[in-house]
Design a protein around this motif. Structure first.
Motif, PDB file in Angstrom:
ATOM      1  N   TYR A  43       0.830  -1.205   0.000  1.00 40.16           N
ATOM      2  CA  TYR A  43       0.000   0.000   0.000  1.00 40.16           C
ATOM      3  C   TYR A  43       0.864   1.255   0.000  1.00 40.16           C
ATOM      4  O   TYR A  43       1.916   1.296   0.647  1.00 40.16           O
ATOM      5  N   ALA A  44       0.389   2.284  -0.699  1.00 46.05           N
ATOM      6  CA  ALA A  44       1.061   3.579  -0.680  1.00 46.05           C
ATOM      7  C   ALA A  44       0.039   4.642  -0.285  1.00 46.05           C
ATOM      8  O   ALA A  44      -1.148   4.538  -0.610  1.00 46.05           O
ATOM      9  N   ILE A  45       0.510   5.657   0.423  1.00 42.11           N
ATOM     10  CA  ILE A  45      -0.382   6.745   0.826  1.00 42.11           C
ATOM     11  C   ILE A  45      -0.692   7.617  -0.397  1.00 42.11           C
ATOM     12  O   ILE A  45       0.150   7.791  -1.281  1.00 42.11           O
ATOM     13  N   THR A  46      -1.908   8.147  -0.472  1.00 44.19           N
ATOM     14  CA  THR A  46      -2.288   9.038  -1.576  1.00 44.19           C
ATOM     15  C   THR A  46      -2.197  10.488  -1.105  1.00 44.19           C
ATOM     16  O   THR A  46      -1.958  10.753   0.075  1.00 44.19           O
ATOM     17  N   ASP A  47      -2.411  11.421  -2.039  1.00 43.40           N
ATOM     18  CA  ASP A  47      -2.405  12.840  -1.662  1.00 43.40           C
ATOM     19  C   ASP A  47      -3.494  13.121  -0.632  1.00 43.40           C
ATOM     20  O   ASP A  47      -3.277  13.844   0.338  1.00 43.40           O
ATOM     21  N   ALA A  48      -4.662  12.511  -0.856  1.00 41.23           N
ATOM     22  CA  ALA A  48      -5.763  12.690   0.098  1.00 41.23           C
ATOM     23  C   ALA A  48      -5.359  12.154   1.472  1.00 41.23           C
ATOM     24  O   ALA A  48      -5.691  12.745   2.505  1.00 41.23           O
ATOM     25  N   GLY A  49      -4.633  11.039   1.471  1.00 38.64           N
ATOM     26  CA  GLY A  49      -4.163  10.465   2.727  1.00 38.64           C
ATOM     27  C   GLY A  49      -3.197  11.395   3.444  1.00 38.64           C
ATOM     28  O   GLY A  49      -3.305  11.601   4.659  1.00 38.64           O
ATOM     29  N   ARG A  50      -2.265  11.958   2.675  1.00 43.18           N
ATOM     30  CA  ARG A  50      -1.309  12.911   3.254  1.00 43.18           C
ATOM     31  C   ARG A  50      -2.050  14.110   3.862  1.00 43.18           C
ATOM     32  O   ARG A  50      -1.706  14.572   4.949  1.00 43.18           O
ATOM     33  N   ALA A  51      -3.064  14.579   3.125  1.00 42.60           N
ATOM     34  CA  ALA A  51      -3.834  15.730   3.609  1.00 42.60           C
ATOM     35  C   ALA A  51      -4.535  15.376   4.919  1.00 42.60           C
ATOM     36  O   ALA A  51      -4.537  16.162   5.879  1.00 42.60           O
ATOM     37  N   GLU A  52      -5.108  14.191   4.960  1.00 47.60           N
ATOM     38  CA  GLU A  52      -5.806  13.751   6.170  1.00 47.60           C
ATOM     39  C   GLU A  52      -4.838  13.654   7.351  1.00 47.60           C
ATOM     40  O   GLU A  52      -5.147  14.072   8.462  1.00 47.60           O
ATOM     41  N   LEU A  53      -3.650  13.128   7.086  1.00 45.71           N
ATOM     42  CA  LEU A  53      -2.634  13.005   8.138  1.00 45.71           C
ATOM     43  C   LEU A  53      -2.239  14.385   8.683  1.00 45.71           C
ATOM     44  O   LEU A  53      -2.199  14.603   9.899  1.00 45.71           O
ATOM     45  N   ARG A  54      -1.961  15.297   7.755  1.00 38.65           N
ATOM     46  CA  ARG A  54      -1.603  16.658   8.174  1.00 38.65           C
ATOM     47  C   ARG A  54      -2.727  17.301   8.988  1.00 38.65           C
ATOM     48  O   ARG A  54      -2.478  17.945  10.003  1.00 38.65           O
ATOM     49  N   HIS A  55      -3.936  17.135   8.493  1.00 41.75           N
ATOM     50  CA  HIS A  55      -5.075  17.705   9.199  1.00 41.75           C
ATOM     51  C   HIS A  55      -5.146  17.186  10.633  1.00 41.75           C
ATOM     52  O   HIS A  55      -5.289  17.947  11.588  1.00 41.75           O
ATOM     53  N   TRP A  56      -5.002  15.894  10.761  1.00 38.27           N
ATOM     54  CA  TRP A  56      -5.068  15.270  12.087  1.00 38.27           C
ATOM     55  C   TRP A  56      -3.952  15.785  12.998  1.00 38.27           C
ATOM     56  O   TRP A  56      -4.166  16.062  14.179  1.00 38.27           O
ATOM     57  N   MET A  57      -2.766  15.944  12.413  1.00 35.79           N
ATOM     58  CA  MET A  57      -1.634  16.348  13.240  1.00 35.79           C
ATOM     59  C   MET A  57      -1.670  17.821  13.649  1.00 35.79           C
ATOM     60  O   MET A  57      -1.212  18.191  14.725  1.00 35.79           O
ATOM     61  N   THR A  58      -2.193  18.664  12.776  1.00 37.23           N
ATOM     62  CA  THR A  58      -2.103  20.099  13.052  1.00 37.23           C
ATOM     63  C   THR A  58      -3.405  20.710  13.570  1.00 37.23           C
ATOM     64  O   THR A  58      -3.374  21.736  14.244  1.00 37.23           O
ATOM     65  N   GLU A  59      -4.543  20.076  13.255  1.00 40.05           N
ATOM     66  CA  GLU A  59      -5.824  20.710  13.608  1.00 40.05           C
ATOM     67  C   GLU A  59      -6.579  19.981  14.711  1.00 40.05           C
ATOM     68  O   GLU A  59      -7.365  20.598  15.427  1.00 40.05           O
ATOM     69  N   VAL A  60      -6.380  18.675  14.812  1.00 44.88           N
ATOM     70  CA  VAL A  60      -7.177  17.918  15.780  1.00 44.88           C
ATOM     71  C   VAL A  60      -6.481  17.894  17.130  1.00 44.88           C
ATOM     72  O   VAL A  60      -5.316  17.489  17.224  1.00 44.88           O
ATOM     73  N   GLU A  61      -7.182  18.338  18.126  1.00 46.94           N
ATOM     74  CA  GLU A  61      -6.643  18.380  19.486  1.00 46.94           C
ATOM     75  C   GLU A  61      -6.486  16.951  20.024  1.00 46.94           C
ATOM     76  O   GLU A  61      -7.421  16.169  19.978  1.00 46.94           O
ATOM     77  N   PRO A  62      -5.289  16.614  20.514  1.00 44.55           N
ATOM     78  CA  PRO A  62      -5.114  15.285  21.131  1.00 44.55           C
ATOM     79  C   PRO A  62      -6.065  15.097  22.305  1.00 44.55           C
ATOM     80  O   PRO A  62      -6.412  16.069  22.979  1.00 44.55           O
ATOM     81  N   THR A  63      -6.466  13.871  22.545  1.00 39.09           N
ATOM     82  CA  THR A  63      -7.360  13.606  23.682  1.00 39.09           C
ATOM     83  C   THR A  63      -6.589  13.915  24.967  1.00 39.09           C
ATOM     84  O   THR A  63      -5.472  13.448  25.149  1.00 39.09           O
ATOM     85  N   PRO A  64      -7.200  14.700  25.848  1.00 34.42           N
ATOM     86  CA  PRO A  64      -6.478  15.286  26.982  1.00 34.42           C
ATOM     87  C   PRO A  64      -6.003  14.275  28.025  1.00 34.42           C
ATOM     88  O   PRO A  64      -4.963  14.457  28.610  1.00 34.42           O
ATOM     89  N   PHE A  65      -6.748  13.226  28.281  1.00 33.35           N
ATOM     90  CA  PHE A  65      -6.288  12.259  29.281  1.00 33.35           C
ATOM     91  C   PHE A  65      -6.929  10.909  29.007  1.00 33.35           C
ATOM     92  O   PHE A  65      -7.811  10.784  28.171  1.00 33.35           O
ATOM     93  N   ASN A  66      -6.457   9.934  29.720  1.00 27.13           N
ATOM     94  CA  ASN A  66      -6.926   8.568  29.507  1.00 27.13           C
ATOM     95  C   ASN A  66      -7.471   7.981  30.793  1.00 27.13           C
ATOM     96  O   ASN A  66      -7.118   8.405  31.876  1.00 27.13           O
ATOM     97  N   ARG A  67      -8.308   6.991  30.623  1.00 36.47           N
ATOM     98  CA  ARG A  67      -8.743   6.211  31.772  1.00 36.47           C
ATOM     99  C   ARG A  67      -7.531   5.556  32.423  1.00 36.47           C
ATOM    100  O   ARG A  67      -6.582   5.171  31.749  1.00 36.47           O
TER     101      ARG A  67
END
Lengths: 183, 183
Positions: free
Chosen positions: B66-90
């Motif tokens: 499998y190879a990552i696509t442009d859409a995949g790269r975009a999704e990865l970047r979005h997740w890394m830069t825009e999505v707030e990490p979950t603050p804590f865990n059980r």
DNA sequence: ACGGACATGTAATCGGTTACATGATTAC
DNA sequence: GTAATCATGTAACCGATTACATGTCCGT
């Protein structure tokens, strides 16, 4: 399968309804083991089926007050003294760190700075919470303060680590290093 | 929903098969985001359906690379830069702390001592792992070391907190205090 | 020839989340 | 009377775990 034990733990200091438990979860276990309403009611049903709790009284509006049974107490003790706690948890915060190389230096820095700031906010929030909680002397407050102390130390480490990692990033990704990498 | 992003992250530095990814998960992401074989293969299927990855080559034994696509790269970047990490865990380790009052003083002490020892073992294990990993200079190793440093600091805090909590237990549960409680 | 590594896939189950759904009592 | 709170329950869905199932290639 620890929601079960959280419920048994709460019922070990006295009977309560699903509704009561929900409130306790929200205000004292929220940071450690959050639970939703639907989860609580179904778990209480399963615990009753398993004989670990029993309906002790019924009140207005269909209220059912559950009490822990001897079998429930035994199960709770067993879990606390014999079952090894799960050693670590998934962390999507750390997962992102593995892929920091996919971002520009500035974006990567922003990510780590964001982590430091979030940890700092959390630290301040918990410090404030401690002032509020410190007055209670019921067992849940006393041991809750121990858990809170953990949260404070954890937040401080997270904050300091993120600051360190940001500096580390400079070390790794200065233009000089980049040139060397290619050369 | 981060397994998806873990896979995208790994594929961002080059194509790989499900089998390859499984190996990488086992040896470099095991402590941060464990994944099982069955989970990986079904996630790859879903990622392909979503257009985030594509089969780049087929090899012997039905191997699909499998190879990552442009859409995949975009999704990865979005997740890394825009999505707030979950603050804590059980944490079932901390959950038990809330119910320490249900145990005898000695059992409670044993629990906390056990936590300190487990944290100490983990700290030593990670320190050893760092020696082994420190040689690699691929991006995953470089940033992996950052994550490892986090693990070391985290283990140290856990160890120190548990030792503190054990002393705290003495403060709370000495016979003197008990007498006062009742009086 | 055969064993170990390579390689992929499916099914059942479980715990957790979100949303839906309903109704009784109490305080004002 | 009516709104807020009390109070319980169900259904759909999602991600993770465990187990089952199958087959191929490569080195010795």
């Amino acid at each position: 399968m620890s929601l079960r034990h959280a419920v048994l733990g709460l019922l070990s200091s006295g009977p309560a309804s699903g509704y009561d438990l929900l409130k306790i979860f929200e205000l004292s276990l929220a940071n450690v083991w959050p639970a939703t309403q639907s989860q609580l009611y179904s778990e209480l049903g399963r615990l009753a089926d398993a004989g670990f709790v029993a309906v002790a009284a019924e009140g207005p509006r269909g209220r059912k007050e559950y009490a822990i049974t001897d079998a429930g107490r035994a199960e709770l003790r067993h879990w606390m003294t014999e079952v090894e706690p799960t050693p670590f948890n998934r962390s999507d915060m750390l997962l992102r760190v593995f892929f920091l190389g996919e971002l520009d230096a500035e974006e990567a820095r922003a990510y780590l700075r964001g982590r430091a700031e979030a940890a700092d906010r959390r630290h301040r929030g918990l410090a404030e919470l401690r002032e509020v909680v410190a007055k209670g002397d019921d067992p849940l407050s006393v041991y809750g303060l121990m858990a809170l102390e953990w949260g404070l130390r954890f937040a401080a480490v997270q904050r300091d680590w993120a600051a360190w990692a940001e500096r580390e990033l400079d070390r790794i990704r200065t233009p000089e290093d980049r040139r060397e990498d290619q050369g």
